[in-house]
Design a protein around this motif. Structure first.
Motif, mmCIF file in Angstrom:
data_model
loop_
_atom_site.group_PDB
_atom_site.id
_atom_site.type_symbol
_atom_site.label_atom_id
_atom_site.label_comp_id
_atom_site.label_asym_id
_atom_site.label_seq_id
_atom_site.Cartn_x
_atom_site.Cartn_y
_atom_site.Cartn_z
ATOM 1 N N ARG A 218 0.855 -1.186 0.000
ATOM 2 C CA ARG A 218 0.000 0.000 0.000
ATOM 3 C C ARG A 218 0.890 1.235 0.000
ATOM 4 N NH1 ARG A 218 -4.815 -0.332 4.159
ATOM 5 N NH2 ARG A 218 -3.193 -0.395 5.763
ATOM 6 N N GLN A 219 0.591 2.148 -0.910
ATOM 7 C CA GLN A 219 1.429 3.329 -1.092
ATOM 8 C C GLN A 219 0.589 4.588 -1.272
ATOM 9 O OE1 GLN A 219 2.002 0.604 -3.272
ATOM 10 N NE2 GLN A 219 3.687 -0.250 -2.076
ATOM 11 N N ILE A 220 1.140 5.703 -0.801
ATOM 12 C CA ILE A 220 0.610 7.036 -1.083
ATOM 13 C C ILE A 220 1.686 7.794 -1.843
ATOM 14 C CG2 ILE A 220 -0.174 9.231 -0.119
ATOM 15 C CD1 ILE A 220 -1.132 7.687 2.340
ATOM 16 N N ILE A 221 1.311 8.358 -2.984
ATOM 17 C CA ILE A 221 2.236 9.182 -3.765
ATOM 18 C C ILE A 221 1.745 10.619 -3.670
ATOM 19 C CG2 ILE A 221 3.281 9.571 -6.018
ATOM 20 C CD1 ILE A 221 2.617 6.645 -6.662
ATOM 21 N N LEU A 222 2.547 11.465 -3.033
ATOM 22 C CA LEU A 222 2.167 12.850 -2.741
ATOM 23 C C LEU A 222 3.023 13.796 -3.575
ATOM 24 C CD1 LEU A 222 0.542 14.802 -0.790
ATOM 25 C CD2 LEU A 222 2.596 14.782 0.633
ATOM 26 N N MET A 223 2.372 14.625 -4.402
ATOM 27 C CA MET A 223 3.074 15.610 -5.228
ATOM 28 C C MET A 223 2.672 17.012 -4.799
ATOM 29 S SD MET A 223 2.858 14.017 -9.074
ATOM 30 C CE MET A 223 1.112 13.610 -8.984
ATOM 31 N N THR A 224 3.649 17.871 -4.543
ATOM 32 C CA THR A 224 3.351 19.234 -4.103
ATOM 33 C C THR A 224 4.513 20.151 -4.438
ATOM 34 O OG1 THR A 224 2.738 20.612 -2.193
ATOM 35 C CG2 THR A 224 4.298 18.833 -1.806
ATOM 36 N N ASP A 225 4.224 21.451 -4.471
ATOM 37 C CA ASP A 225 5.280 22.452 -4.646
ATOM 38 C C ASP A 225 5.275 23.455 -3.503
ATOM 39 O OD1 ASP A 225 2.997 23.950 -5.122
ATOM 40 O OD2 ASP A 225 3.921 25.135 -6.712
ATOM 41 N N GLY A 226 4.477 23.201 -2.456
ATOM 42 C CA GLY A 226 4.302 24.217 -1.431
ATOM 43 C C GLY A 226 4.653 23.771 -0.031
ATOM 44 N N ASN A 227 4.587 24.743 0.861
ATOM 45 C CA ASN A 227 4.780 24.525 2.286
ATOM 46 C C ASN A 227 3.423 24.234 2.918
ATOM 47 O OD1 ASN A 227 5.888 24.516 4.863
ATOM 48 N ND2 ASN A 227 7.141 26.319 4.449
ATOM 49 N N MET A 228 3.432 23.741 4.131
ATOM 50 C CA MET A 228 2.172 23.583 4.864
ATOM 51 C C MET A 228 1.599 24.967 5.137
ATOM 52 S SD MET A 228 0.123 21.310 6.469
ATOM 53 C CE MET A 228 1.018 19.934 7.206
ATOM 54 N N ASP A 229 0.452 25.252 4.539
ATOM 55 C CA ASP A 229 -0.124 26.597 4.658
ATOM 56 C C ASP A 229 -1.645 26.485 4.599
ATOM 57 O OD1 ASP A 229 -0.741 29.265 4.649
ATOM 58 O OD2 ASP A 229 -0.057 29.639 2.592
ATOM 59 N N VAL A 230 -2.284 26.813 5.720
ATOM 60 C CA VAL A 230 -3.756 26.818 5.773
ATOM 61 C C VAL A 230 -4.274 28.211 6.112
ATOM 62 C CG1 VAL A 230 -3.952 24.376 6.322
ATOM 63 C CG2 VAL A 230 -3.698 26.030 8.187
ATOM 64 N N ASN B 95 10.972 25.432 -2.426
ATOM 65 C CA ASN B 95 10.070 26.149 -1.530
ATOM 66 C C ASN B 95 9.067 25.213 -0.865
ATOM 67 O OD1 ASN B 95 11.232 28.640 -2.178
ATOM 68 N ND2 ASN B 95 9.922 28.868 -3.981
ATOM 69 N N SER B 96 9.067 23.959 -1.276
ATOM 70 C CA SER B 96 8.190 22.981 -0.646
ATOM 71 C C SER B 96 8.653 22.719 0.778
ATOM 72 C CB SER B 96 8.186 21.682 -1.454
ATOM 73 O OG SER B 96 7.840 21.904 -2.800
ATOM 74 N N ASN B 97 7.803 22.047 1.525
ATOM 75 C CA ASN B 97 8.124 21.732 2.922
ATOM 76 C C ASN B 97 9.063 20.523 2.946
ATOM 77 O OD1 ASN B 97 8.037 21.261 5.720
ATOM 78 N ND2 ASN B 97 5.999 22.161 5.823
ATOM 79 N N LEU B 98 10.318 20.745 2.557
ATOM 80 C CA LEU B 98 11.256 19.637 2.352
ATOM 81 C C LEU B 98 11.496 18.798 3.604
ATOM 82 C CD1 LEU B 98 13.902 21.335 0.027
ATOM 83 C CD2 LEU B 98 11.742 20.246 -0.560
ATOM 84 N N PRO B 99 11.746 19.402 4.776
ATOM 85 C CA PRO B 99 11.975 18.560 5.962
ATOM 86 C C PRO B 99 10.789 17.672 6.291
ATOM 87 C CG PRO B 99 12.715 20.805 6.369
ATOM 88 C CD PRO B 99 11.964 20.831 5.079
ATOM 89 N N LEU B 100 9.591 18.202 6.197
ATOM 90 C CA LEU B 100 8.403 17.409 6.511
ATOM 91 C C LEU B 100 8.227 16.273 5.504
ATOM 92 C CD1 LEU B 100 5.818 17.049 8.210
ATOM 93 C CD2 LEU B 100 4.669 18.548 6.563
ATOM 94 N N LEU B 101 8.337 16.573 4.214
ATOM 95 C CA LEU B 101 8.160 15.545 3.183
ATOM 96 C C LEU B 101 9.219 14.451 3.310
ATOM 97 C CD1 LEU B 101 7.398 17.869 0.126
ATOM 98 C CD2 LEU B 101 5.763 16.559 1.486
ATOM 99 N N ARG B 102 10.436 14.857 3.639
ATOM 100 C CA ARG B 102 11.517 13.880 3.779
ATOM 101 C C ARG B 102 11.310 13.000 5.013
ATOM 102 N NH1 ARG B 102 15.198 17.215 3.855
ATOM 103 N NH2 ARG B 102 15.924 17.116 1.685
ATOM 104 N N LEU B 103 10.932 13.611 6.128
ATOM 105 C CA LEU B 103 10.790 12.859 7.378
ATOM 106 C C LEU B 103 9.650 11.842 7.301
ATOM 107 C CD1 LEU B 103 11.388 15.643 10.046
ATOM 108 C CD2 LEU B 103 12.792 13.624 9.658
#
Length: 556
Positions: free
Chosen positions: A137-149, A185-193
């Motif tokens: 089971r896999q999730i593939i997440l594509m984004t160019d942004g930071n966590m921003d709500v 500019n993406s949330n690199l530390p979060l995506l990597r962790l």
């Protein structure tokens, strides 16, 4: 594998979407166990700049086309919120595949925010709704942004919840997350962790044009398909191959890709053959051929970095003892041939087959090593059909193993992956966005104090105001005022003390000089007595004194 016969008139009249649909229906892989996957794709407005050609849409369709009829997939679009655009769907018929393709095609880029937490949470929910117990089971997440709500405080809290709640939940449910960042500019530390915590993989794209390469790599990690090794875009097809799917990268968007068959016939996107399905995208072509002609094939006019996936009865099995080790750790790599699920031990076949592995290191360099079946290289015993190798790595990073076997009449290739990472149990997880302190910093001494403008007040500005409640009192300002007074007092005391010392020192200096001059004058009087000499009159001229008297004699 389900095969369909494409009628010539329908093939000529097929539009772009129909061609892609046919490619999806003719699945190039047929694994024994299906995979459940979710594509979570960023639809925020910034994607118009990060991916203006919508290459992620074409690559996502390519990924769907590489999956098999035993696989299931769902699509999630997200910006401020995450919306499932298609539920988890089995790719085993046209009626089920078409909504998935439509969902991908209709993805836009007009959202205002980027809610990564909701994207992962919705994908997790979709996977848990599947009635079957799939171990892949896999999730593939594509984004160019930071966590921003829209709120820094709320965005920071969602980052913490992603690491503290979502990542452990994915790991517990055996779900891997593959994260793809389109920009730095993406949330690199979060995506990597999160990718590391779930034993997935993180990729930072340097160019959106390479997105189809990333999807091909994820496909290989998730499905472990059999491949044909390409030697300068040449490859050998044997008579056990039932289907061939080639992913060919282009030099330019208008490049013409072609295939030269063993019989010398050139085929391309305009070729009308029932066994050939051809989909042309801006950065790649996807070609699927049923029952390909055995012999030497050549891929022409391609950029390189191409893939040739196959469906065959003669498979290459590759296993690693670990998918993650610490530096200086050892991993056992084993490879064997299987026919219809049974390991091949035929001496005649194995004697003419050469097993080797190409190891791609984190810095990009490649090391080629042989694999042996001699009983001393991590295989069970000599001549058992298992070719092994023990490997040791001292540097952290991602390693790729491309195992190939070259026989007299066939070639096979399969990839495996290894992460070398040091354990950091006490390592702090720093959020990738600046977090303001709980209390506002003290106002600088030189800055004017900010007074909020009163709203809806009927009293004049000079009227007495009630004392604000304790929670609104600027408690923090007391300490800076005391520090300022103490500092000012210290400065004046220091200057005063230096002034007193300077006056005393100067007085002592002038008094001492005057004392010395008086002593010299007394000594001169003793040597030259002044009795009988009128000091009020100028001295008489003499032959020895030719200097005109000046006022200086008066000062003496």
């Amino acid at each position: 594998m389900i095969c369909f016969s494409i009628k010539r008139d329908k093939f000529n009249a097929a539009i772009w979407a129909a061609i892609l649909l046919l490619n999806v229906v003719f699945h190039p892989t047929c694994a024994a166990e299906g995979a459940d996957m979710v594509l979570a794709i960023d639809t925020s407005g910034s994607m118009k700049q990060s991916d203006p050609l919508r290459l992620r849409i074409q690559a996502a369709k390519m990924f769907v086309s590489l999956l098999g009829k035993e696989d299931q997939i769902a699509i999630v679009g997200f910006s401020g919120n995450a919306v499932p655009l298609s539920k988890l769907t089995a790719l085993d018929s046209k009626a089920k595949i078409q909504p998935v393709l439509d969902a991908i095609e209709h993805l836009g880029a007009d959202g205002k925010f980027t809610n990564l937490f909701e994207a992962i949470a919705q994908s997790h929910l979709l996977l848990n709704q599947s009635p079957r117990a799939s171990s892949s089971r896999q999730i593939i997440l594509m984004t160019d942004g930071n966590m921003d709500v829209g709120s820094l405080e709320q965005s920071t809290r969602l980052i913490e919840r992603t690491l503290e709640e979502l990542a452990p939940a994915l790991r517990r449910d055996n779900i891997r997350l593959y994260s793809i960042a389109f920009t730095e500019n993406s949330n690199l530390p979060l995506l990597r962790l999160v990718a590391q915590d779930t034993h997935g993989h993180f990729t930072l794209l340097r160019d959106a044009a390479s997105i189809h390469h990333v999807f091909a790599s994820i496909f290989e990690r998730a499905k472990k398909p059999d491949q044909l090794p390409l030697n300068e875009d040449n490859f050998v097809v044997d008579n056990t191959i039932k289907e061939l799917t080639v992913v060919a990268s282009k030099y330019r968007t208008d490049s013409r890709i072609a295939l030269l068959t063993p019989s010398g016939k050139e085929i391309d996107a305009t070729t009308n053959l029932p066994a050939v399905r051809w989909f042309s995208a801006k950065q790649f072509d996807l070609i699927t051929i049923t029952n390909p002609e055995p012999g030497y094939w050549e891929l022409k006019f391609s950029e390189g970095g191409n893939k040739a996936y196959i469906v065959t009865d003669l498979k290459l099995k590759v296993e690693t003892s670990h998918t993650e080790i610490a530096p200086e750790g050892t991993v056992r790599l084993q490879a064997s041939l299987e026919r219809n699920g049974t390991r091949v031990t035929t001496r005649e076949l194995l004697a003419t087959s050469r097993f080797s592995v190409a190891i791609t290191f984190p810095d990009g360099h490649i090391d080629q090593r042989p694999m042996l079946d001699d009983g001393s290289n991590s295989d069970a015993g000599r001549g058992d059909g298992i070719f092994g190798l023990l490997l040791n790595f001292d540097k952290e990073g991602q390693y790729r193993f491309d195992v190939t076997v070259a026989g007299e009449t066939f070639d096979r290739k399969k990839g495996a992956f290894l992460t070398v990472k040091r354990e950091h149990p006490g390592e702090l997880v720093l959020p990738p966005v600046p977090i303001p302190p709980v209390a506002a910093p003290p106002t600088p001494v030189h800055a004017p104090e900010h007074v909020p403008e009163p709203k809806h007040e009927s009293a004049p500005a000079h009227a007495a105001e009630p004392t604000p409640p304790p929670e609104h009192e600027p408690v923090k300002d007391a300490a800076p005022e005391e520090d300022t007074v103490s500092a000012t007092t210290f400065v004046f005391a220091f200057l005063g003390l230096n002034l007193i010392i300077g006056i005393a020192g100067g007085g002592y200096y002038f008094w001492n000089c005057k004392k010395k001059k008086k002593a010299k004058a007394t000594a001169a009087d003793e040597d030259h007595p002044t009795d009988g000499i009128d000091l009020s009159a100028p001295p008489a001229a003499s032959e020895d004194n030719d200097v005109t008297p000046t006022g200086g004699s008066e000062k003496a």
